[in-house]
Design an enzyme around this catalytic site. Structure first.
Site, PDB file in Angstrom:
ATOM      1  N   ASN A   7       8.243  28.767   1.384  1.00 25.95           N
ATOM      2  CA  ASN A   7       8.931  29.317   0.217  1.00 25.95           C
ATOM      3  C   ASN A   7       9.853  28.231  -0.347  1.00 25.95           C
ATOM      4  O   ASN A   7      10.763  27.753   0.351  1.00 25.95           O
ATOM      5  CB  ASN A   7       9.734  30.551   0.632  1.00 25.95           C
ATOM      6  CG  ASN A   7      10.370  31.261  -0.547  1.00 25.95           C
ATOM      7  OD1 ASN A   7      10.893  30.625  -1.459  1.00 25.95           O
ATOM      8  ND2 ASN A   7      10.366  32.578  -0.528  1.00 25.95           N
ATOM      9  N   ARG A  18      22.388  21.789 -10.906  1.00 21.32           N
ATOM     10  CA  ARG A  18      22.795  20.571 -11.603  1.00 21.32           C
ATOM     11  C   ARG A  18      22.178  20.459 -12.997  1.00 21.32           C
ATOM     12  O   ARG A  18      22.664  19.717 -13.840  1.00 21.32           O
ATOM     13  CB  ARG A  18      22.394  19.348 -10.747  1.00 21.32           C
ATOM     14  CG  ARG A  18      22.801  17.990 -11.304  1.00 21.32           C
ATOM     15  CD  ARG A  18      24.297  17.801 -11.338  1.00 21.32           C
ATOM     16  NE  ARG A  18      24.654  16.520 -11.895  1.00 21.32           N
ATOM     17  CZ  ARG A  18      24.904  15.423 -11.176  1.00 21.32           C
ATOM     18  NH1 ARG A  18      24.829  15.475  -9.848  1.00 21.32           N
ATOM     19  NH2 ARG A  18      25.224  14.296 -11.755  1.00 21.32           N
ATOM     20  N   HIS A  43       9.485  33.312  -5.155  1.00 21.33           N
ATOM     21  CA  HIS A  43      10.002  34.668  -5.389  1.00 21.33           C
ATOM     22  C   HIS A  43      10.857  34.625  -6.652  1.00 21.33           C
ATOM     23  O   HIS A  43      12.082  34.529  -6.599  1.00 21.33           O
ATOM     24  CB  HIS A  43      10.833  35.132  -4.191  1.00 21.33           C
ATOM     25  CG  HIS A  43      11.212  36.580  -4.240  1.00 21.33           C
ATOM     26  ND1 HIS A  43      11.236  37.379  -3.128  1.00 21.33           N
ATOM     27  CD2 HIS A  43      11.578  37.377  -5.267  1.00 21.33           C
ATOM     28  CE1 HIS A  43      11.615  38.603  -3.448  1.00 21.33           C
ATOM     29  NE2 HIS A  43      11.831  38.616  -4.762  1.00 21.33           N
ATOM     30  N   ARG A  45      12.932  35.794  -9.871  1.00 26.52           N
ATOM     31  CA  ARG A  45      13.724  36.970 -10.221  1.00 26.52           C
ATOM     32  C   ARG A  45      14.018  36.943 -11.723  1.00 26.52           C
ATOM     33  O   ARG A  45      13.939  35.889 -12.353  1.00 26.52           O
ATOM     34  CB  ARG A  45      15.004  37.010  -9.387  1.00 26.52           C
ATOM     35  CG  ARG A  45      14.706  37.367  -7.923  1.00 26.52           C
ATOM     36  CD  ARG A  45      15.968  37.437  -7.082  1.00 26.52           C
ATOM     37  NE  ARG A  45      15.716  38.087  -5.798  1.00 26.52           N
ATOM     38  CZ  ARG A  45      15.286  37.464  -4.700  1.00 26.52           C
ATOM     39  NH1 ARG A  45      15.072  36.165  -4.743  1.00 26.52           N
ATOM     40  NH2 ARG A  45      15.084  38.131  -3.586  1.00 26.52           N
ATOM     41  N   HIS A  50      16.698  30.814  -9.568  1.00 26.61           N
ATOM     42  CA  HIS A  50      16.080  29.733  -8.776  1.00 26.61           C
ATOM     43  C   HIS A  50      14.701  29.428  -9.372  1.00 26.61           C
ATOM     44  O   HIS A  50      14.613  28.592 -10.256  1.00 26.61           O
ATOM     45  CB  HIS A  50      16.050  30.051  -7.279  1.00 26.61           C
ATOM     46  CG  HIS A  50      15.860  31.491  -6.925  1.00 26.61           C
ATOM     47  ND1 HIS A  50      14.723  32.196  -7.243  1.00 26.61           N
ATOM     48  CD2 HIS A  50      16.674  32.356  -6.269  1.00 26.61           C
ATOM     49  CE1 HIS A  50      14.822  33.428  -6.776  1.00 26.61           C
ATOM     50  NE2 HIS A  50      16.005  33.570  -6.197  1.00 26.61           N
ATOM     51  N   GLU A  70       5.991  36.469  -4.637  1.00 26.65           N
ATOM     52  CA  GLU A  70       6.716  37.652  -4.179  1.00 26.65           C
ATOM     53  C   GLU A  70       7.580  38.184  -5.317  1.00 26.65           C
ATOM     54  O   GLU A  70       8.058  37.418  -6.150  1.00 26.65           O
ATOM     55  CB  GLU A  70       7.647  37.305  -3.012  1.00 26.65           C
ATOM     56  CG  GLU A  70       6.968  36.770  -1.783  1.00 26.65           C
ATOM     57  CD  GLU A  70       7.972  36.448  -0.689  1.00 26.65           C
ATOM     58  OE1 GLU A  70       7.536  36.263   0.456  1.00 26.65           O
ATOM     59  OE2 GLU A  70       9.188  36.378  -0.982  1.00 26.65           O
ATOM     60  N   THR A 101      19.198  38.373  -1.845  1.00 25.98           N
ATOM     61  CA  THR A 101      17.960  38.147  -1.103  1.00 25.98           C
ATOM     62  C   THR A 101      17.399  39.498  -0.682  1.00 25.98           C
ATOM     63  O   THR A 101      18.098  40.513  -0.726  1.00 25.98           O
ATOM     64  CB  THR A 101      18.202  37.240   0.122  1.00 25.98           C
ATOM     65  OG1 THR A 101      16.941  36.902   0.714  1.00 25.98           O
ATOM     66  CG2 THR A 101      19.093  37.926   1.146  1.00 25.98           C
ATOM     67  N   HIS A 191      11.312  36.361   6.775  1.00 31.22           N
ATOM     68  CA  HIS A 191      12.746  36.524   6.558  1.00 31.22           C
ATOM     69  C   HIS A 191      13.516  36.141   7.823  1.00 31.22           C
ATOM     70  O   HIS A 191      13.443  36.823   8.832  1.00 31.22           O
ATOM     71  CB  HIS A 191      13.146  37.934   6.114  1.00 31.22           C
ATOM     72  CG  HIS A 191      14.417  37.931   5.297  1.00 31.22           C
ATOM     73  ND1 HIS A 191      14.430  37.875   3.925  1.00 31.22           N
ATOM     74  CD2 HIS A 191      15.708  37.932   5.673  1.00 31.22           C
ATOM     75  CE1 HIS A 191      15.671  37.854   3.483  1.00 31.22           C
ATOM     76  NE2 HIS A 191      16.471  37.885   4.522  1.00 31.22           N
ATOM     77  N   GLY A 214      11.368  29.969   4.037  1.00 29.69           N
ATOM     78  CA  GLY A 214      11.981  29.131   3.023  1.00 29.69           C
ATOM     79  C   GLY A 214      13.339  28.604   3.421  1.00 29.69           C
ATOM     80  O   GLY A 214      13.514  27.419   3.697  1.00 29.69           O
ATOM     81  N   HIS A 215      14.335  29.481   3.477  1.00 27.01           N
ATOM     82  CA  HIS A 215      15.717  29.052   3.656  1.00 27.01           C
ATOM     83  C   HIS A 215      15.902  28.169   4.889  1.00 27.01           C
ATOM     84  O   HIS A 215      16.450  27.068   4.805  1.00 27.01           O
ATOM     85  CB  HIS A 215      16.627  30.281   3.746  1.00 27.01           C
ATOM     86  CG  HIS A 215      18.083  29.948   3.850  1.00 27.01           C
ATOM     87  ND1 HIS A 215      18.866  29.659   2.746  1.00 27.01           N
ATOM     88  CD2 HIS A 215      18.892  29.829   4.931  1.00 27.01           C
ATOM     89  CE1 HIS A 215      20.096  29.392   3.142  1.00 27.01           C
ATOM     90  NE2 HIS A 215      20.141  29.495   4.462  1.00 27.01           N
TER      91      HIS A 215
END
Length: 238
Positions: A7, A18, A43, A45, A50, A70, A101, A191, A214-215
């Site tokens: 992700n 930035r 994902h 939104r 992002h 997603e 999230t 997750h 991802g994170h």
């Protein structure tokens, strides 16, 4: 071997903080593929804080591995984006507007009719569908009744409990995985999976097809480098 889908939302978060195009989301996705990742996940939104919608078009046109989008199918803009890009897979997640999230799965009993309509719409376009669910056997069983191809188990509870009692942490996920197999669903997970808990999860969940990470992976890459990080995640999935 369980597939690793990376992700790349956090790359987009850093870029957007930035302005401009550094780091480059597409270049990062292509690097992930080059280093061995078997899929790319985004994902988007509605506020595009992002992943931007244009990123989805750029990724679809260039990546070679599986593409997983997603998001919340209650948003028409999301539906239109998915149908315009026909990814390998769409993962339906019940996000609230402005949610930081994902923090829960679908109530597949309450929303079974609605999800059935969404699943059919996407499958009619040749898109594999996965529904984000908590590790509850009744929710898994009801998900199967929607016609979905797969479910994605929401693994935050496992990750939170893992350091205290890994056997108790994995137990509901094992039961949910058995139920998924019983009702003929493919199984994904995601997750808060990371290098500390991923191997254990993978070893104890039967027929796990894919994890989306991802994170933690992007954070690890700050210390280890992206190539080494992906190698370590792939090793944990063997």
């Amino acid at each position: 071997m369980t597939k690793l889908s990376v992700n790349i939302n956090k790359i987009a978060t850093l870029r957007n903080s930035r302005g401009g195009n550094v780091p480059n989301v597409l270049a990062t996705a292509l690097a992930c593929e080059r280093f061995g990742a078997e899929g790319i996940t985004v994902h988007p939104r509605p506020d595009e804080r992002h992943i931007r919608y244009q990123d989805v078009y750029d990724l679809k046109a260039n990546i070679q591995t599986e593409f997983n989008i997603e998001g919340n199918c209650q948003e028409q803009k999301f539906i239109d984006l998915v149908l315009a890009n026909t990814p390998t897979q769409v993962t339906l997640v019940p996000d609230a507007l402005g949610q930081i999230t994902s923090n829960h799965g679908w109530d597949t009993i309450k929303y079974k009719d609605y999800l059935s309509d969404m699943v059919k719409m996407f499958k009619d376009q040749g898109i594999r569908v996965s529904i984000f669910v908590d590790p509850i056997e009744d929710m898994v069983e009801a998900a199967a009744e929607t016609g979905t191809d797969r479910i994605e188990l929401y693994t935050e509870a496992f990750a939170a409990e893992y350091g205290f009692n890994k056997e108790e942490a994995i137990a509901p996920y094992f039961k949910a995985a058995l139920k998924a197999r019983e009702v003929g669903l493919g199984l994904n997970a995601g997750h808060d999976l990371d290098l500390n808990n991923l191997a254990y999860f993978n070893q104890h969940i039967p027929e796990l097809l894919e994890v989306s990470i991802g994170h933690a992976l992007i954070a690890d890459a700050l210390y280890l480098g992206l190539e080494e990080t992906i190698k370590r995640y792939l090793a944990a999935l063997k």
